[in-house]
Design an enzyme around this catalytic site. Structure first.
Site, PDB file in Angstrom:
ATOM      1  N   HIS A 137      -8.009  -0.690  -4.616  1.00  0.00           N
ATOM      2  CA  HIS A 137      -8.284  -0.715  -2.479  1.00  0.00           C
ATOM      3  C   HIS A 137      -9.892  -1.108  -3.054  1.00  0.00           C
ATOM      4  CE1 HIS A 137      -5.698   3.144  -3.126  1.00  0.00           C
ATOM      5  NE2 HIS A 137      -5.948   2.568  -0.986  1.00  0.00           N
ATOM      6  N   GLU A 152     -10.639  10.788  -4.388  1.00  0.00           N
ATOM      7  CA  GLU A 152      -8.948  10.890  -4.132  1.00  0.00           C
ATOM      8  C   GLU A 152      -9.174  11.834  -2.833  1.00  0.00           C
ATOM      9  OE1 GLU A 152      -4.620   8.604  -3.977  1.00  0.00           O
ATOM     10  OE2 GLU A 152      -5.529   9.464  -5.971  1.00  0.00           O
ATOM     11  N   HIS A 211     -11.849  10.671   0.356  1.00  0.00           N
ATOM     12  CA  HIS A 211     -10.818   9.882   0.736  1.00  0.00           C
ATOM     13  C   HIS A 211      -9.381  10.469   1.561  1.00  0.00           C
ATOM     14  CE1 HIS A 211      -7.072   7.199  -0.123  1.00  0.00           C
ATOM     15  NE2 HIS A 211      -8.310   6.864   0.367  1.00  0.00           N
ATOM     16  N   HIS A 271       1.327   3.953  -3.345  1.00  0.00           N
ATOM     17  CA  HIS A 271       0.425   5.207  -3.552  1.00  0.00           C
ATOM     18  C   HIS A 271       2.450   6.150  -3.648  1.00  0.00           C
ATOM     19  CE1 HIS A 271      -3.364   5.813  -1.959  1.00  0.00           C
ATOM     20  NE2 HIS A 271      -2.705   4.756  -1.380  1.00  0.00           N
ATOM     21  N   HIS A 315       1.057  -0.975  -0.055  1.00  0.00           N
ATOM     22  CA  HIS A 315       0.115   0.335   0.169  1.00  0.00           C
ATOM     23  C   HIS A 315       1.013   1.604  -0.360  1.00  0.00           C
ATOM     24  CE1 HIS A 315      -3.336   2.709   1.338  1.00  0.00           C
ATOM     25  NE2 HIS A 315      -3.408   2.572   0.769  1.00  0.00           N
ATOM     26  N   HIS A 333      -9.445   9.451   4.746  1.00  0.00           N
ATOM     27  CA  HIS A 333      -8.575   8.911   6.358  1.00  0.00           C
ATOM     28  C   HIS A 333      -7.692  10.122   7.428  1.00  0.00           C
ATOM     29  CE1 HIS A 333      -7.150   5.036   4.981  1.00  0.00           C
ATOM     30  NE2 HIS A 333      -7.655   5.837   3.792  1.00  0.00           N
ATOM     31  N   HIS A 382     -13.144   2.161   2.653  1.00  0.00           N
ATOM     32  CA  HIS A 382     -13.192   1.979   1.843  1.00  0.00           C
ATOM     33  C   HIS A 382     -14.453   0.880   1.186  1.00  0.00           C
ATOM     34  CE1 HIS A 382      -8.785   4.261  -0.072  1.00  0.00           C
ATOM     35  NE2 HIS A 382      -8.797   3.570   1.315  1.00  0.00           N
TER      36      HIS A 382
END
Length: 626
Positions: free
Chosen positions: A202, A307, A322, A175, A171, A326, A362
């Site tokens: 995802h 995102e 998104h 990114h 992960h 987080h 997610h």
């Protein structure tokens, strides 16, 4: 300068960052290109999702990328190491190394060795440091990992998945290959279908997680759905060595609260605007023009919106659902910062997968994508068929045909590159693994000519947590991609065989610091290693002791219609091309990611859905504790 020599120059940049002093290089002694960075304090946890953190990281990696030659790059990186936040430094330098042409063939060191405190429980690291102090020889010391929970918490049943070092490292690296702030006009490289890749990678992680839950007799996860709902508790058992503070635990019963930078109401507003766009069939760009969400580009655009990345057509209007999700979830215990606590693990891509809320959040994001997918027309037989090609039979060749064994395997992680120790200390831990196997696919080509085929292989659970047969339209969201590869079909009958170790979603192993120092993985060719990919040992879900029922789906499509450019399979960093794409190249498949399970299916079962070029085969996955 050879690749091996460049690798040797880069590795020291990533060592012992947790042991650096807080003193910074004065501004007047810095290279002028670095004078605007250094805002995020050292010792603070860098977040790949926080807007201000990302702005500074973007400024740094763009400066490093633009360095005039390799020596200039090293000069800037060495100065930046003494200026910027430790986590931000690794993030930005990793992006620059992966994308600079003069770093071709150089491998970014494994994040789990750079920052082992993000992967190993604090109790274990404490034991390792004490054992190192008491060492009586230069021999490597081995410490067993401490457990982070027990059976009183049902979620602990799937801790082996959430806390797996390989999937958390994947992960992080995904990114790095696809940074949110990537600007093609500055970097001079386009990230093809970046928004769709964000959706698909995802979505696949959520599907895999639910397969693990069913394997351990847990119900499938309940998606996050209400910004005011009470959240489950979670304790990560991690301590940040650069700050000295624990990654925060989340007591049961907390809910999202406003931060100084963003309100929960903003999140609700962004969600409704995105859903309105899906239902209306278009989005508004920055000038207020309507941009249609067509079947070719619509999902890619939505991925950029959700995102949200630099490519979002209108970040001011559609926000950053998104990323801010987080951040808010990571700060739910201390939203206004009054207690000066570290955020939780949701703040960082290398730790977020440890938290059960990651998957539920997610799945909430994926449900928005699915709302769009439902708006698209169903695939017709002509969209699915491959005239003249028939899949006759499929067998998984393992110790017992069509039975894959999984088990726990022991591995070790070296700590001494991330933590200053007197000698080598390794942490011994167990992770899921599986016996090697091959696919054997019998195909009949009645077209009278040679056909090039794309072979698509998926695996999905057959029954739900209550033992009921899962209907195909529901099951499609739990199918995980195992492989995708090209095969040549001569007229008549052909047997296609393919090894599980050659999967297009996995990387076989990650080179260690020691491997890189020795130059064992230096590669002067285009088959560059980029560290992005699902770990090979986690390719197959755990299954259960009795043998859990899964369906293996195989489909052949016309490769001559699927491929996107020259007829070649040679791409840079294409080890795990299905999840990570091909670096600096087009995604090598015209079909939608997840095809044919990406759209709603009206058929109740495989018999009604399947065309001759498809096959559903019942297999079992049996977990054995040895």
């Amino acid at each position: 300068m050879t690749v091996k020599e460049r690798q040797a120059r880069i590795l020291p940049l990533f060592e012992h960052l947790a042991s650096q002093t807080r003193a910074q290089l004065p501004v007047d002694e810095r290279d002028p290109r670095l004078k605007t960075i250094g805002k995020l304090p050292r010792g603070t946890l860098f977040s790949n999702f926080h807007e201000e953190h990302l702005k500074e990281a973007e400024a740094l990696y763009e400066v490093l990328y633009a360095a005039k030659d390799f020596e200039d790059f090293i000069h800037l990186a060495e100065q930046a190491r003494n200026v910027v936040n430790e986590g931000l430094f690794v993030f930005a330098v990793s992006i620059a190394v992966l994308h600079r042409d003069d770093c071709r063939g150089v491998t970014v060191p494994p994040i789990q060795e750079v920052f082992p405190d993000r992967f190993i429980p604090a109790e274990t690291i404490n034991q390792a440091q004490k054992a190192d102090l008491k060492r009586t020889s230069d021999d490597s010391i081995v410490i067993k990992i401490e457990q982070t929970g027990n059976i009183l918490d049902s979620e602990y049943k799937v801790a082996y998945f959430r806390e797996d070092i390989g999937i958390n490292a994947h992960h992080w690296h995904w990114h790095i290959v696809y940074p949110t702030t990537w600007r093609p006009e500055v970097m001079h490289k386009v990230k093809d279908r970046k928004g769709e890749l964000f959706y698909y990678m995802h979505q696949q992680m959520c599907a895999r997680y639910d397969c693990e839950r069913l394997s351990t007799e847990l119900r499938r996860m309940i998606p996050f759905h209400d910004f005011h709902q009470k959240l489950e508790g979670y304790a990560p058992h991690l301590t940040s060595l650069i700050s000295g503070l624990n990654y925060a635990s989340r007591p049961t019963g907390l809910s999202m609260s406003d931060l100084t930078e963003v309100d929960v109401q903003d999140m609700e507003r962004w969600r409704e605007r995105i859903l309105d766009a899906i239902h209306g069939g278009f989005v508004y760009d920055k000038e207020g023009n309507e941009v249609p969400l067509d079947a070719v580009h619509g999902l890619d655009m939505l991925g950029d919106l959700l995102e949200s990345s630099y490519e979002s057509v209108n970040r001011e209007y559609y926000g950053s659902l998104h990323n801010w999700g987080h951040v808010i979830l990571a700060q739910v215990h201390d939203p206004d910062g009054r207690f000066k606590e570290n955020p939780g693990v949701m703040s960082d891509t290398s730790t977020a997968l440890r938290d059960p809320i990651f998957y539920r959040y997610h799945r909430f994001v994926d449900n928005i994508f699915q709302e769009y997918k439902i708006s698209l027309p169903h695939y017709q037989k002509k969209d699915l068929d491959f005239p003249g090609v028939k899949v006759v039979n499929v067998t998984v060749n393992a110790k017992v045909p069509n039975v894959i064994n999984t088990f726990l395997k022991e591995s070790q992680l070296e700590l001494s590159h991330g933590i200053t120790l007197k000698g080598s200390v390794k942490v011994s831990y167990h992770h899921l693994d599986h016996d090697p196997f091959t696919f054997s696919i019998g195909v009949e080509n009645t077209s009278g000519e040679v056909k090039n085929a794309t072979v698509r292989v998926f695996l999905g659970p057959k029954y739900d947590e209550l033992g009921n047969r899962i209907l195909l339209n529901e099951q499609r969201r739990f199918f995980i991609e195992l492989d995708k590869f090209r095969a040549t079909l001569e007229p008549g009958k052909t047997i296609i065989t393919h090894k599980s170790s050659d999967s297009a979603v996995t990387i076989d192993r990650t080179p260690t610091f020691e491997d890189l120092q020795k130059g064992d993985v230096v590669n002067e060719t285009n088959s560059e290693f980029c560290s992005c990919g699902w770990p090979q040992h986690m390719l197959i879900p755990r299954g259960n002791h009795r043998g859990m029922d899964f369906q293996l789906f195989v489909m052949l499509t016309d490769w001559d219609e699927d491929h996107v450019g020259p007829k070649t399979d040679a791409f840079i960093c294409a080890d795990a091309v299905s999840y990570c794409g091909a670096k600096d190249d087009r995604y090598p498949d015209k079909k939608a990611m997840g095809f044919p399970f990406d759209r709603e299916i009206t058929a109740h079962g495989p018999v009604d859905f399947a065309t001759p070029n498809m096959s559903f085969t019942d297999i079992k996955i049996q977990f054995k504790e040895y």
